[in-house]
Write a protein that holds these residues in place. Structure first.
Motif, PDB file in Angstrom:
ATOM      1  N   GLU A  63     -21.778  50.255 -43.882  1.00 51.98           N
ATOM      2  CA  GLU A  63     -21.050  50.165 -45.252  1.00 51.98           C
ATOM      3  C   GLU A  63     -19.509  50.376 -44.871  1.00 51.98           C
ATOM      4  OE1 GLU A  63     -22.672  52.581 -48.400  1.00 51.98           O
ATOM      5  OE2 GLU A  63     -24.636  51.677 -48.178  1.00 51.98           O
ATOM      6  N   GLU A 120     -29.404  55.433 -47.674  1.00 48.62           N
ATOM      7  CA  GLU A 120     -28.195  55.557 -47.038  1.00 48.62           C
ATOM      8  C   GLU A 120     -28.067  56.995 -46.655  1.00 48.62           C
ATOM      9  OE1 GLU A 120     -24.930  55.079 -50.148  1.00 48.62           O
ATOM     10  OE2 GLU A 120     -23.386  55.622 -48.667  1.00 48.62           O
ATOM     11  N   ASP A 126     -19.081  48.349 -49.709  1.00 53.17           N
ATOM     12  CA  ASP A 126     -19.054  49.417 -50.451  1.00 53.17           C
ATOM     13  C   ASP A 126     -18.136  49.558 -51.682  1.00 53.17           C
ATOM     14  OD1 ASP A 126     -20.245  51.997 -51.203  1.00 53.17           O
ATOM     15  OD2 ASP A 126     -19.703  52.954 -49.225  1.00 53.17           O
ATOM     16  N   LYS A 183     -22.106  46.139 -52.738  1.00 57.63           N
ATOM     17  CA  LYS A 183     -22.436  47.321 -53.472  1.00 57.63           C
ATOM     18  C   LYS A 183     -21.547  47.458 -54.787  1.00 57.63           C
ATOM     19  CE  LYS A 183     -24.167  50.922 -51.838  1.00 57.63           C
ATOM     20  NZ  LYS A 183     -24.433  52.122 -50.590  1.00 57.63           N
ATOM     21  N   ASN A 227     -22.209  54.726 -43.604  1.00 56.09           N
ATOM     22  CA  ASN A 227     -20.851  54.615 -43.906  1.00 56.09           C
ATOM     23  C   ASN A 227     -19.945  54.684 -42.833  1.00 56.09           C
ATOM     24  OD1 ASN A 227     -20.706  54.843 -47.170  1.00 56.09           O
ATOM     25  ND2 ASN A 227     -22.020  56.323 -46.589  1.00 56.09           N
TER      26      ASN A 227
END
Ligand code: C2E
Ligand code: MG
Ligand code: MG
Ligand code: MG
Length: 286
Positions: free
Chosen positions: A150, A59, A180, A201, A118
């Motif tokens: 995400e 990530e 997320d 997640k 993200n």
């Protein structure tokens, strides 16, 4: 006496507010020049398949080092970047540089890896978001399947249909989508069903409760079971302890990410991690 305390409190409250306000103004001012001054960089945190011990990818996490403010953590500036819409160019920079990192790994021979990036709701709501993402991926030389965006549950509340359509377009092109911080927000299960999600997640707060509280554990059990039934990859976030990994393995959670495996780190260290990865932890616990 009560009055004096009240007055005192009021004064302190006011001062705190003023300090917070001034800090905010400083962040906003410096944020405006941060891109041009090359103050951003990325850290990468590995995600691991806890059932076979493989690193499945990283990530990308944004970092900001400013001459006046020093290191500013994402939670202190992402919100301001969103309010000022600076998150649009910043987010684009993050995606591009995250892709470049993974391409570098690919070229070094680490091929079966993904990069997770993200994405803020404001980015998703841009008219050209889908094109921007697909063009950036193409220019980097990656396959769309290697990129996972995400998104957070709070996204789901606003402009649901617009977001759903854009996510479907991305999915059609091969890009992966992760939800997320799952469990922290207030999204309904039905919206989870309707969105083209690949990965769930599990929020760190649930992972924290492993071995400290039975209630959190049963949430994890349920999320893993549900995710698996839906054909999703289930990843636990914020894993800090060996007993948490052991628990997650027993529950057949697919993946984990957290300090126990590795902290987020700069590019060169992430490359070393790939090179040296032999995964003694998992073999020991399986
Ligand atoms: P997130 O996407 O949920 O990222 C996970 C956060 O948990 C990261 O914090 C990571 O450093 C931290 N973390 C990972 N493992 C552990 C652990 O075992 N224990 C603990 N205590 N923490 C762990 P970070 O890097 O400070 O980022 C915070 C949040 O800022 C991210 O949460 C994400 O929502 C946001 N963010 C970071 N980079 C970006 C970006 O490029 N774009 C956008 N829109 N948001 C970003
Ligand atoms: Mg994330
Ligand atoms: Mg998270
Ligand atoms: Mg988070």
């Amino acid at each position: 006496r009560a009055k004096a305390t009240g007055k005192n409190k009021y004064f302190i409250y006011n001062k705190d507010l003023q300090i917070a306000f001034e800090k905010r103004m400083k962040i906003e001012k410096n944020l405006r020049g941060a891109m041009d001054n090359n103050e951003f960089f990325l850290y990468f945190q590995p995600q691991m398949d806890i059932l076979d011990g493989r690193i499945t990818g990283f990530e990308a996490l944004l970092r900001w080092q400013n001459p006046e403010l020093g290191f500013v953590p994402p939670l202190d500036f992402i919100g301001i970047a969103e309010e000022t819409h600076l998150i649009i160019p910043i987010g684009q920079w993050v995606l591009k540089n995250a892709c470049m990192f993974l391409k570098k790994l690919n070229d070094m021979g680490y091929r079966d890896m993904m990069i997770a990036v993200n994405v803020s709701i404001l980015q998703l709501l841009q008219e050209n978001f889908v094109d921007m993402v697909l063009n950036t991926i193409e220019e980097s030389g990656l396959k769309p399947e290697q990129v996972e965006l995400e998104i957070t549950e709070s996204i789901l509340v606003e402009s649901y249909q617009t977001i759903r359509t854009r996510l479907l377009q991305l999915k059609e092109a091969g890009v992966k989508i992760a939800l997320d911080d799952f469990g922290k927000g207030s999204s309904s299960l039905s919206s989870l069903k309707q969105l083209p999600i690949n990965t769930l997640k599990i929020d760190k707060s649930f992972v924290d409760s492993i071995s400290t509280g039975q209630i959190g554990e049963s949430f994890i059990d349920t999320i893993v079971m549900m995710g698996r039934k839906m054909g999703l990859v289930v990843l636990a976030e914020g894993v800090e302890k060996k007993e948490q990994i052991e628990y997650l393995i027993k529950r057949k959670c697919h993946r984990a990410q957290g300090y126990f495996i590795s902290k987020p780190m700069p590019e060169d260290q992430a490359i070393v991690l790939c090179r040296d990865w032999s995964n003694p932890l998992v073999k020991e616990t399986v």
